[in-house]
Write a protein that holds these residues in place. Sequence first.
Motif, mmCIF file in Angstrom:
data_model
loop_
_atom_site.group_PDB
_atom_site.id
_atom_site.type_symbol
_atom_site.label_atom_id
_atom_site.label_comp_id
_atom_site.label_asym_id
_atom_site.label_seq_id
_atom_site.Cartn_x
_atom_site.Cartn_y
_atom_site.Cartn_z
ATOM 1 N N ALA A 114 0.921 -0.871 0.068
ATOM 2 C CA ALA A 114 -0.218 0.412 0.036
ATOM 3 C C ALA A 114 0.670 1.035 -0.152
ATOM 4 N N VAL A 115 0.579 2.115 -1.197
ATOM 5 C CA VAL A 115 1.317 3.400 -1.096
ATOM 6 C C VAL A 115 -0.211 4.433 -0.695
ATOM 7 N N ASP A 116 0.763 4.988 0.124
ATOM 8 C CA ASP A 116 -0.067 6.329 0.347
ATOM 9 C C ASP A 116 0.026 7.139 -0.308
ATOM 10 N N ILE A 117 -1.194 7.762 -1.918
ATOM 11 C CA ILE A 117 -1.185 8.477 -2.642
ATOM 12 C C ILE A 117 -1.918 9.576 -1.772
ATOM 13 N N PRO A 118 -1.556 11.153 -2.018
ATOM 14 C CA PRO A 118 -2.447 11.650 -1.700
ATOM 15 C C PRO A 118 -3.416 12.185 -2.289
ATOM 16 N N GLU A 119 -4.465 13.006 -2.403
ATOM 17 C CA GLU A 119 -5.308 13.209 -3.255
ATOM 18 C C GLU A 119 -4.929 14.748 -4.004
ATOM 19 N N ILE A 120 -4.944 15.155 -5.089
ATOM 20 C CA ILE A 120 -4.786 16.586 -5.314
ATOM 21 C C ILE A 120 -6.399 17.440 -5.098
ATOM 22 N N PRO A 121 -5.481 18.176 -4.995
ATOM 23 C CA PRO A 121 -6.989 18.908 -4.726
ATOM 24 C C PRO A 121 -7.347 19.397 -5.676
ATOM 25 N N ASP A 122 -9.395 19.782 -6.141
ATOM 26 C CA ASP A 122 -9.983 20.100 -7.336
ATOM 27 C C ASP A 122 -8.874 21.347 -7.668
ATOM 28 N N ILE A 123 -8.458 21.941 -6.814
ATOM 29 C CA ILE A 123 -8.236 23.555 -7.600
ATOM 30 C C ILE A 123 -7.410 23.795 -7.865
ATOM 31 N N MET A 124 -6.340 22.705 -7.956
ATOM 32 C CA MET A 124 -5.101 22.097 -8.816
ATOM 33 C C MET A 124 -5.575 21.484 -9.967
ATOM 34 N N LEU A 125 -6.568 20.970 -10.074
ATOM 35 C CA LEU A 125 -6.626 20.739 -11.917
ATOM 36 C C LEU A 125 -7.876 21.038 -11.889
ATOM 37 N N GLN A 126 -8.920 21.960 -11.380
ATOM 38 C CA GLN A 126 -9.421 22.861 -12.404
ATOM 39 C C GLN A 126 -8.914 24.404 -11.344
ATOM 40 N N PRO A 127 -8.183 24.733 -12.031
ATOM 41 C CA PRO A 127 -7.710 26.707 -11.740
ATOM 42 C C PRO A 127 -8.532 27.602 -12.631
ATOM 43 N N TRP A 128 -9.094 27.150 -13.125
ATOM 44 C CA TRP A 128 -10.551 28.103 -13.386
ATOM 45 C C TRP A 128 -11.093 28.495 -12.442
ATOM 46 N N GLN A 129 -11.309 27.522 -11.603
ATOM 47 C CA GLN A 129 -12.584 27.440 -10.074
ATOM 48 C C GLN A 129 -11.874 27.689 -9.208
ATOM 49 N N LEU A 130 -11.131 28.965 -9.077
ATOM 50 C CA LEU A 130 -10.244 29.327 -8.507
ATOM 51 C C LEU A 130 -11.361 29.826 -7.062
ATOM 52 N N PRO A 131 -10.961 30.149 -5.988
ATOM 53 C CA PRO A 131 -11.979 30.385 -5.001
ATOM 54 C C PRO A 131 -11.831 31.874 -4.919
ATOM 55 N N CYS A 132 -10.969 32.429 -5.537
ATOM 56 C CA CYS A 132 -11.123 34.082 -5.586
ATOM 57 C C CYS A 132 -10.840 33.996 -7.371
ATOM 58 N N PRO A 133 -11.727 33.992 -8.257
ATOM 59 C CA PRO A 133 -11.552 34.357 -9.187
ATOM 60 C C PRO A 133 -11.024 35.202 -10.027
ATOM 61 N N VAL A 134 -10.203 35.154 -11.336
ATOM 62 C CA VAL A 134 -9.397 36.253 -11.464
ATOM 63 C C VAL A 134 -10.248 37.156 -12.361
ATOM 64 N N GLN A 135 -10.855 38.428 -12.831
ATOM 65 C CA GLN A 135 -11.233 39.116 -13.535
ATOM 66 C C GLN A 135 -11.055 39.744 -13.813
ATOM 67 N N PRO A 136 -11.580 39.520 -15.818
ATOM 68 C CA PRO A 136 -10.558 39.969 -16.933
ATOM 69 C C PRO A 136 -10.276 41.378 -17.016
ATOM 70 N N MET A 137 -9.066 42.292 -16.930
ATOM 71 C CA MET A 137 -9.271 43.846 -15.951
ATOM 72 C C MET A 137 -10.151 44.833 -17.281
ATOM 73 N N VAL A 138 -10.525 45.862 -17.853
ATOM 74 C CA VAL A 138 -11.111 46.127 -19.271
ATOM 75 C C VAL A 138 -9.016 46.787 -19.117
ATOM 76 N N THR A 139 -8.872 47.551 -20.159
ATOM 77 C CA THR A 139 -7.058 47.319 -20.324
ATOM 78 C C THR A 139 -8.150 49.461 -20.667
ATOM 79 N N ALA A 140 -7.342 50.381 -20.575
ATOM 80 C CA ALA A 140 -8.098 51.753 -20.438
ATOM 81 C C ALA A 140 -6.179 51.845 -20.916
ATOM 82 N N SER A 141 -6.466 52.388 -22.662
ATOM 83 C CA SER A 141 -4.501 53.194 -23.084
ATOM 84 C C SER A 141 -5.291 54.482 -22.823
ATOM 85 N N ALA A 142 -3.829 55.798 -22.915
ATOM 86 C CA ALA A 142 -3.862 56.605 -23.186
ATOM 87 C C ALA A 142 -4.513 56.954 -23.958
ATOM 88 N N ASN A 143 -4.400 56.709 -24.863
ATOM 89 C CA ASN A 143 -4.909 57.655 -26.773
ATOM 90 C C ASN A 143 -6.960 57.832 -26.134
#
Length: 147
Positions: A114-143
């Motif tokens: 028996a080998v103890d294989i730790p579970e991979i957290p879902d957060i690492m398998l699905q980075p797009w479902q992070l607890p604090c999702p990254v919101q795309p920022m609308v970039t503003a240009s100086a123009n």
Amino acid sequence: MASIQPQQTSSGSSGDTQYAGIDERKRRRMISNRESARRSRQKKQQHFDDLMAQVSQLQKENAQILQRINAASEMYGGVESENNVLRAQMLELTDRLLSLNSVLQIAEEVSGMAVDIPEIPDIMLQPWQLPCPVQPMVTASANMFQC
């Protein structure tokens, strides 16, 4: 028939005094009007100068704001790039971990130990479902802000 003619005043002192009073009032009124016009022009010029100073100040502030926007946009681009690199590294390490866990499972089945294989957290398998999702920022240009 008697014709009515206007009375003519002689060039005596009473007529001259009457006209002199009128002429003096006209002269004073003219001087007063000229002075009033001069003050009005000065006031108008001062207002124009004040507005031009305000325009200059606002243009200076606008240029400073544009510089800050450009600096923030540049910084955002660098952070976004670094974040993309870190995400790619996380995905690569997650794939490696999954591969190593597969190897461990095969080794466990083959060896019977028996080998103890730790579970991979879902957060690492699905980075797009992070607890604090990254919101795309609308970039503003100086123009965007230039007229």
